[in-house]
Enzyme design. Structure first.
Site, mmCIF file in Angstrom:
data_model
loop_
_atom_site.group_PDB
_atom_site.id
_atom_site.type_symbol
_atom_site.label_atom_id
_atom_site.label_comp_id
_atom_site.label_asym_id
_atom_site.label_seq_id
_atom_site.Cartn_x
_atom_site.Cartn_y
_atom_site.Cartn_z
ATOM 1 N N GLU A 462 0.826 -1.206 0.000
ATOM 2 C CA GLU A 462 0.000 0.000 0.000
ATOM 3 C C GLU A 462 0.864 1.262 0.000
ATOM 4 O O GLU A 462 0.426 2.338 -0.380
ATOM 5 C CB GLU A 462 -0.906 0.043 1.240
ATOM 6 C CG GLU A 462 -1.859 -1.127 1.373
ATOM 7 C CD GLU A 462 -1.294 -2.210 2.296
ATOM 8 O OE1 GLU A 462 -0.056 -2.209 2.509
ATOM 9 O OE2 GLU A 462 -2.065 -3.044 2.778
ATOM 10 N N ASP A 504 12.374 29.794 -25.108
ATOM 11 C CA ASP A 504 12.286 31.149 -25.630
ATOM 12 C C ASP A 504 13.551 31.907 -25.261
ATOM 13 O O ASP A 504 14.312 31.476 -24.385
ATOM 14 C CB ASP A 504 11.091 31.880 -25.006
ATOM 15 C CG ASP A 504 9.801 31.567 -25.744
ATOM 16 O OD1 ASP A 504 9.880 31.013 -26.841
ATOM 17 O OD2 ASP A 504 8.730 31.876 -25.209
ATOM 18 N N ARG A 794 13.570 33.792 -36.047
ATOM 19 C CA ARG A 794 12.456 34.347 -36.815
ATOM 20 C C ARG A 794 11.338 33.307 -36.973
ATOM 21 O O ARG A 794 10.781 33.088 -38.036
ATOM 22 C CB ARG A 794 12.956 34.834 -38.178
ATOM 23 C CG ARG A 794 12.042 35.805 -38.858
ATOM 24 C CD ARG A 794 11.687 36.970 -37.986
ATOM 25 N NE ARG A 794 12.738 37.977 -37.881
ATOM 26 C CZ ARG A 794 12.756 38.922 -36.933
ATOM 27 N NH1 ARG A 794 11.824 38.916 -36.006
ATOM 28 N NH2 ARG A 794 13.707 39.824 -36.874
ATOM 29 N N LYS A 800 7.191 26.490 -33.836
ATOM 30 C CA LYS A 800 7.515 25.888 -32.536
ATOM 31 C C LYS A 800 6.711 24.615 -32.322
ATOM 32 O O LYS A 800 7.233 23.611 -31.844
ATOM 33 C CB LYS A 800 7.239 26.890 -31.411
ATOM 34 C CG LYS A 800 7.680 26.396 -30.044
ATOM 35 C CD LYS A 800 7.269 27.341 -28.917
ATOM 36 C CE LYS A 800 8.085 28.590 -28.923
ATOM 37 N NZ LYS A 800 7.811 29.421 -27.702
ATOM 38 N N ASP A 819 5.266 32.116 -23.825
ATOM 39 C CA ASP A 819 4.636 33.183 -23.057
ATOM 40 C C ASP A 819 3.418 33.790 -23.740
ATOM 41 O O ASP A 819 2.609 34.425 -23.090
ATOM 42 C CB ASP A 819 5.650 34.291 -22.743
ATOM 43 C CG ASP A 819 6.317 34.841 -24.006
ATOM 44 O OD1 ASP A 819 5.890 34.469 -25.115
ATOM 45 O OD2 ASP A 819 7.258 35.646 -23.869
#
Length: 1134
Positions: A462, A504, A794, A800, A819
């Site tokens: 358990e 990022d 760019r 992404k 973001d």
């Protein structure tokens, strides 16, 4: 905020005539009186017959007589309470014109009649005692007087004294706060019951213990034993088992209680966020929990609406209400005032009549403000959340361990059943000539049954689900302190095995403290970054620029921006760091005055939101000469391609090849200095929108920024510095050392991206690629490029997402940071999505699994380390648990079969104490080791790896062998060389067995073959404290638990034997670690292979029977998941 009357192009509606509907209002903190209205008047009739004269900074409307009324929209039932909601319409001593029930009638579903019945936006403004421009007063406490429903169009409070100094006392009392009430906690007694009834084995053991207790009591009080016979104490064992069961249940319930409390705190932290609000005429941020009815809130793309409200004013606001209403289309919002004007004209297209802002919806486009009308449980989203409250789902590791526990329990049940059969046949064989009475025979049978059942209790792990719960609770609590807010628990486990991080740049790798340090505007330039001539500084730029060029540059920055003035922001502005840096430049260098005055004086016709494909945004202003000027700012190298002329001091001239090459060289120069470059363009049009660019749904606005970007005039370029965060290069190096590949994905140009990636240590000799090139690669080319791809510049959000999904398809476990609102798909597609707590939009946070509260890449290392620590904690406990399982089962089985009286060397009560010890206390102690830097010295664990590694099996088998041999030597050979009676020998064995587990914990603090098992033990106060508790309990049991535990108190030499033999497991652990893993693997496959071949067919056969006995859906859901883990137990032994 620009006024609606001067920004008609921002809405999807044609210009409207001025309508004479005056709603008198009294500004805050004034004693002006207003002519009373009749008692029979209602807000609806008043608004229908009068027009709005609202002078709060929005342009006042010229009075005139309206040819239309709102009578067609009036409805006597518009504010009638729905069944069951009557209490929401009655508030004692209500100092506002409306109750929460009245305001709720505007929504669920949207109701224009209710909106009109409440007086429209002016009626709501007056009735809620607020100001749609200045917001609530920061000085408000308990309100004086009241505004009645009938008096909603005037402000005539009857004077009463204020009794409370609590801020917004009456507002909170009447409308509540923007927080859901805490979920009703499960009582401790209910948790105890759940811990008991869900364990069928405990129920079975209880039945057996009660029968044993009853038989023992009968033997004690119901049978005559003779005058000299000692009193019968058979009942004590049954009683002790019952007490042990209660303790096991208590501990399980207590663990569940602590777990619930821990996650309630985490959820409260997870749901908190900051919103932008206007109070006393100033904009600032505050917690979402502090929003009140009557507040005026800002909206911008990416925001998650925190409360219901009515749209006041703004530009091109579109919302996604699918999460709140199921409506999948983008919904354009029209201001509350314009909705009433349209209705008075007889307009009935409901697409143009939507002023309702619904909580839980997402802002997709545009900026604006809205008046809050419902918060907390009264809001639309609050009602949905209250109805949807449900239990926390188990994580994948919890499910895996549940299946593993089930598999172990089945093996233990088989062993227990076999033991019961053997002992039962032996017991039945003693019946002929047995002197035992029927009662004594029944008692003997119950003893056999109890030992057999207890073996199952001991074997059932358990503690496995408890171990993962405790380690997750401990890890997530510690991670919050280190700026990692875990929103989805399973991400904590997954992050430990991440193989790549796509990060990022802005704010994550850099500090997000942006400052304009260089700039070039035609022939004029400045450079604050590099030492040089004093006349080349920004302080001289304003003197060099002629007023017309300076004014054009200020307007390009001030008007074409979503930031606003507010306290606490960079340079006195609140918004994105790029926007505030540009506004700071305009204010400090160019001499811009008040931002609000700049925007009020400009006639803004349309705002064009940021286009992630073209990396720019725009604004349109109407010039005094009647023409329209499009102002554009964005990625300089892209905007340069749209330019055909350039603004110089001498005027606008053609942008020839020489000029274009010069500007391109400036952009490249700035980029090589790791500066973000922003370019500014403009173009004048005789009409708006230009012919051929109209939006088909709204001919008064342009459809797309891309249709307008041609033959633009280049104003200039600035370079924005954003320094690399301290510690980022070191954090990147740690990731690489841990076997995690770091890639940078940014919207900056390729030169800037490469320069910053080099400084961070991300770029070495890999591939640097731009988004347009990346998205055009074939699948084969992608697969060959991805292993060496280090920088994607760019890039768009779609790039992404493609990168993340392709990496996952290639077998990587991908973490990604984001973001923006458009990063949502990539965050969802990743195994672990990290959003930014400071710069991130609410949509990004909702899509993420972990929020980096400091936006720092170094915090990802924290998540990586704690993720590995969680997985290690579970494996440590698993290694410990299985060792005890194997040892206890073998010792109990063999000793019971061998003993003439069929007694196990470890009694049922002793086994239950061992079970409690290893299932709860050991789970706690082994789940609280904080990670060290050494945890990054190994590569990530593959997805397909077994949860029990070969090194773990080596320690499990090695320690089990030692413990079994030590126990059997003392049990079988001990009486030959130790002069102790049987009861003392059994007590020594029990004491030694427990001490073996205590010392074996130290062996299990490391899963590898490193010999220092005491490393950092002084930093783990939980481990030390729990060991003190375990040792103290064992000492107390030996000295004071003789009757219940069927032992006797031990003397000094006996204690020495117990402890010294047990402590030998630690040097034995060193020998096990030194034994080569490869040798053990060969032996394990040779010995374990036949077992696996027998086990798997039996397991499949048992599952087929289980599916037939259980309901089809449940059997399939539970058994199939358990089956995979069942095989995994023995997979590494194949």
């Amino acid at each position: 905020m620009a006024s609606p009357s001067t920004n008609t192009g921002s809405n999807s509606l044609p210009p409207l005539p001025q309508i004479n509907v005056e709603v008198p209002r009294t500004p805050a903190h004034t004693d002006d009186t207003i002519t009373p209205v009749s008692a029979n008047d209602t807000p609806a009739t008043l608004v229908a017959e009068k027009s709005f004269s609202v002078a709060h900074g929005r342009n006042s409307l010229v009075s005139g007589t309206s040819a239309y009324t709102l009578e067609p929209e009036l409805n006597d039932d518009a504010l009638k309470p729905d069944p069951g909601t009557e209490k929401d319409f009655s508030v004692h001593n209500n100092k506002f014109a409306f109750s929460p029930g009245h305001l709720n009638k505007m929504l669920n579903p949207k109701s224009l009649p209710a909106f009109i019945a409440l007086g429209g936006l002016p009626g709501l403004e007056t009735g809620l005692r607020t100001d749609v421009d200045a917001g609530l007063s920061l000085e408000e406490t308990e309100l004086t007087g009241s505004v009645t429903f009938e008096e909603v169009t005037k402000h005539a409070p009857s004077g009463t004294n204020s009794h409370s100094i609590e801020a917004f006392f009456d507002r909170k009392r009447v409308f509540g706060s923007n927080a859901l009430p805490p979920k009703k906690a499960v009582s401790f007694w209910a948790l105890m019951w759940q811990a008991y009834y869900k364990e069928n084995v405990l129920i079975l053991l209880t039945v057996a213990a009660v029968i044993s207790l009853a038989l023992g009591l009968y033997e004690t009080f119901g049978v005559y034993h003779g005058p000299d016979a000692p009193p019968s104490i058979d009942w004590i064992e049954g009683c002790a088992i019952c007490v042990s069961i209660v303790v096991v249940v208590l501990v399980g319930a207590l663990n569940d209680y602590q777990k619930e409390r821990a996650f309630v705190k985490l959820n409260a932290k997870k749901e908190d966020r900051s919103v932008k609000v206007i109070r006393s005429g100033k904009s600032f941020t505050l917690s979402v929990y502090d929003i009140l009815v009557g507040d005026v809130l800002h909206m911008e793309p990416g925001d998650l609406i925190p409360a219901d409200g009515i749209f006041i004013s703004g530009h091109n606001v579109k919302c996604d209400e699918s999460s709140a209403t199921g409506e999948s289309d983008q919904l354009k919002k029209t201001s509350g005032e314009q909705v009433l004007r349209l209705l008075e004209r007889g307009h009935n297209d409901h697409k143009d009549l939507d002023p309702f802002i619904i909580s839980g919806s997402k802002v997709l486009e545009g900026v604006g403000t809205f008046l809050v009308t419902s918060v907390g449980v009264q809001s639309s989203y609050g009602k949905i959340l209250m109805a949807m409250r449900q239990e926390m789902e188990p994580t994948p590791l919890q499910k895996k361990l549940d299946g593993l526990a089930t598999a172990i329990a089945k093996l233990a049940s088989a062993a227990s059943f076999f033991l019961l059969l053997v002992l039962l046949f032996r017991f039945i064989g003693t019946f002929p000539g047995s002197p035992l009475t029927p009662t004594e025979k029944a008692s003997k049978f119950m003893d056999i049954l109890i030992v057999s059942i207890t073996i199952i209790v001991v074997a059932v792990p358990e503690g496995l689900p408890l171990a993962i719960t405790l380690s997750l609770a401990f890890a997530t609590t510690q991670m919050v302190k280190m700026n990692n807010l875990v929103r989805i628990l399973k991400s904590c486990e997954t992050m430990g095995n991440a193989t790549t991080v796509c990060s990022d740049k802005t704010g994550t790798l850099t500090q997000n403290k942006m400052t304009v340090v260089t700039g070039t505007f035609g022939d004029d330039s400045f450079d604050d970054k590099n030492p040089g001539a004093a006349e080349n500084r920004s302080s001289h730029l304003a003197h060099n620029l002629i007023s017309e060029r300076q004014r054009r540059l200020i307007e390009s920055i001030a008007i074409n921006s979503t930031a606003f003035e507010g306290d606490g922001g960079e340079f006195g502005f609140v918004g994105s760091k790029t926007e505030t840096a540009l506004l700071g430049f305009a204010k400090n260098v160019l001499g811009m005055g008040s931002l609000s005055q700049e925007r009020t004086s400009a006639q803004v016709t349309q705002m064009l939101p940021f286009d992630s494909g073209r990396k720019c945004m725009g604004a349109v202003q109407k010039l005094p000469n009647g023409t329209y000027r499009l102002l554009v700012k964005g990625a300089s190298e892209i905007l340069l391609g749209y330019s055909s002329t350039i603004a110089l001091a001498t005027g606008v001239v053609s942008l020839d090849v020489f000029q274009k090459r010069r500007i391109a060289d400036v952009i490249d120069s700035y980029a090589k200095q790791s500066l973000r470059t922003i370019g500014f363009l403009y173009k004048d049009f005789p009409q708006w929108p230009p012919r051929g660019t109209e939006n088909p749904d709204d001919p008064t606005v342009a459809a797309d920024l891309g249709l307008l970007l041609d033959d633009m005039t280049f104003i200039g370029i600035v370079g924005i510095q954003d320094p690399i965060r301290p510690g980022v290069p070191e954090a990147v190096a740690k990731c690489k050392h841990a076997g995690v590949v770091v890639r940078m994905v940014t919207g900056d140009n390729i030169v800037t991206a490469k320069a910053i990636a080099t400084d961070c240590g991300i770029y070495t000799d890999g591939i640097v690629m731009e988004g347009p090139e990346f998205r055009n690669l074939s699948d084969a080319d992608l697969d060959s490029a991805l292993p060496r791809l280090q920088v994607l510049a760019r890039s768009s959000p779609e790039d992404k997402r493609i990168l993340v999904t392709r990496l996952r398809k290639l077998g990587s476990i991908v973490a990604v940071t984001g973001d923006g609102t458009n990063d949502g798909p990539a965050l969802k597609a990743a195994d672990i999505g990290f959003s930014m707590g400071i710069a991130g939009t609410e949509v990004a946070k909702e899509a993420s699994a972990i929020i980096l509260m400091d936006d720092n890449f170094a915090s990802i290392i924290v998540a990586l380390m704690w993720g590995r620590a969680v997985n290690d904690a579970v494996q440590k406990f698993l290694q410990f648990q299985i060792t005890v399982n194997i040892t206890a089962m073998i010792v109990a089985f063999v000793s019971a079969v061998e003993d003439p009286e069929m007694r196990s060397v470890l009694t049922a009560v002793q086994l239950l104490w061992i079970n409690l010890f290893m299932d709860s206390l050991a789970a706690l102690s082994l789940s609280t080791d904080a990670p060290t830097n050494e945890i990054l010295d190994r590569p990530p664990t593959p997805r397909s790896a077994s949860i029990i590694s070969m090194t773990m099996w080596k320690m499990i088998i090695g320690q089990a062998i030692f413990q079994v041999i030590a126990t059997f030597i003392l049990h079988f050979a001990g009486p030959k060389f130790l002069p102790y009676p049987d009861n003392e020998m059994r007590s020594i064995i029990f004491n030694m067995f427990v001490w073996l587990q205590i010392f074996n914990q130290y062996n299990n603090r490391h899963l590898d073959n490193k010999l220092n098992i005491f490393a950092n033990i002084h930093k783990n106060y939980f481990f030390i404290g729990l060991n003190v508790v375990m040792v103290g309990c064992q000492i107390a049991i030996v000295f004071y638990g003789s009757t219940a535990f069927s032992i006797v108190a031990l003397n000094g030499p006996q204690w020495a034997i117990s402890v010294v033999v047990a402590v030998l497991c630690m040097p034995w652990g060193v020998c096990v670690r030194l034994f080569p893993d490869s040798w053990f693997e060969v032996m394990a496959r040779f010995v374990g292979g036949p077992f696996v071949k027998v086990y798997r067919p039996i397991s499949r056969w048992s599952y087929r029977i289980a599916r037939k006995l259980k309901p089809k859906e449940k059997a399939q859901e539970k058994d199939e998941s358990a089956s995979d883990d069942d095989y995994r137990i023995v997979a590494s032994a194949e």
